[in-house]
Design an enzyme around this catalytic site. Structure first.
Site: not given
Length: 351
Positions: A82-83, A127, A176, A235
């Site tokens: 997402k980032t 975020d 999330t 990640r």
């Protein structure tokens, strides 16, 4: 943690301390490491093909009209990009990106100071947007819809509202916990996308590109072994690659081979499906102490000596994804697939 080749030993009365280091939560050094491997080219972003295709249309249309992009919301499990997408959107639009988080915007004045410093077509990325305080979230309503900011000056009977015009900007939010956002807030996003878990072959490509950046030689079999244990999350794949590289440097003269990958992951208590010690402890506690369920969340939290938020947001999502637990009205239940993975006998007559 017992490996998957031998039956799982019963858990004793003393609960071991949880270690969440291999989950997608990161410390400062890990954040810096992940950032150093973040791709900066739209065409190099792997996975999320439907999201990319939809976004490319939205971005191209906005550029042709010379307008700011509609507000965008990404939701889904952590660690899925997402980032990274927010950075790529800013680069694609040749726009300035301002990054913050829901926890950093504690007061309305914090948000106001950021909004009033934006330039036309700038992108503001927030975020953990679900963690915005309610007053800050409500201040965003008019900012997103009317590109204006209503500021209250003074107190009591003499208080008055002043409206400040804002440049047309794009808010990109990441969360999330999609359900934690209020309906009016969600409705103000013109583009909403759910981020999906990655397939092993997509993760293999990500690992390959990261290995080139790290100047690490990783063969195809080793990349696939890492990908299969990465829980569908880039990640985690990058973190495992880092740890395997460290292991190979110390134990295998820097050579990353399938054998060194297996040895490193076994040392980290990560099995063939990517289950960690925490996952095995969760499953085995419910199986040995509660007959496989059903069992309520509060009871699980007490049995594991862990808070319910960590269980719901860190441990259970992947176990649900691989079908090892089921949520029923009576509570969590361990499935037959989990028994098979742990090489335990499944009692079909068990309630």
């Amino acid at each position: 943690m017992p490996n998957t080749d031998t039956p799982l030993d019963p858990i004793g009365d003393t609960a071991p301390e949880f270690n969440l280091d291999l989950e997608v939560t990161t410390n400062g050094d890990e954040d810096q490491f992940i950032t150093s491997l973040r791709i900066d080219d739209w065409n190099r972003f792997r996975g999320q093909e439907k999201v990319k295709e939809s976004l490319s249309i939205v971005l191209q249309a906005a550029k042709e009209r010379n307008e700011a992009v509609d507000h965008i919301l990404f939701y889904g499990p952590p660690g899925l990009g997402k980032t990274t997408l927010s950075h790529l959107i800013a680069k694609e639009m040749n726009a300035q990106l301002t990054v913050t988080s829901g926890t950093a915007l504690a007061k309305s004045s914090d948000l106001a100071s950021i909004l009033t410093n934006l330039q036309p077509k700038d992108i503001l990325f927030i975020d953990e947007i679900h963690r915005l305080p309610k007053p800050v979230e409500e201040l965003l309503y008019t900012a997103m819809e009317d590109f204006a900011l209503d500021i209250v000056i003074g107190k009591g009977p003499s208080a008055r509202t002043v409206r400040l015009d804002l440049p047309q900007f794009t808010l990109v939010g990441a969360t999330t916990r999609f359900g934690s956002l209020s309906g009016p807030f969600r409705d103000r996003f013109g583009v909403i996308h759910r981020m999906e878990y990655y397939k092993p072959m997509e993760l293999t490509t990500i690992i390959e590109e990261a290995a080139k950046t790290l100047q690490a030689n990783v063969d195809q079999e080793s990349k696939l072994a890492l990908a299969k244990r990465s829980r569908g999350t880039p990640r985690i794949a990058l973190k495992l690659l880092k740890r395997v590289r460290d292991f190979a440097q110390i134990r295998n003269k820097g050579e990353i081979t399938p054998q060194s990958v297996e040895q490193a992951l076994e040392l980290m208590s990560i099995d063939a499906l990517g289950l960690t010690h925490n996952d095995h402890f969760y499953l085995s506690t419910i199986i040995t102490k509660h007959n496989g369920g059903p069992i309520g969340l509060s009871t699980i939290a007490a049995a594991l000596s862990e808070d319910s938020v960590t269980i719901e947001e860190v441990i259970e999502p992947y176990l649900l994804q691989v079908g090892f637990i089921a949520k029923t009205p009576q509570g969590r239940v361990i499935t037959e697939q989990a028994y098979s993975h742990l090489q335990l006998k499944f009692d079909k007559k068990k309630p």
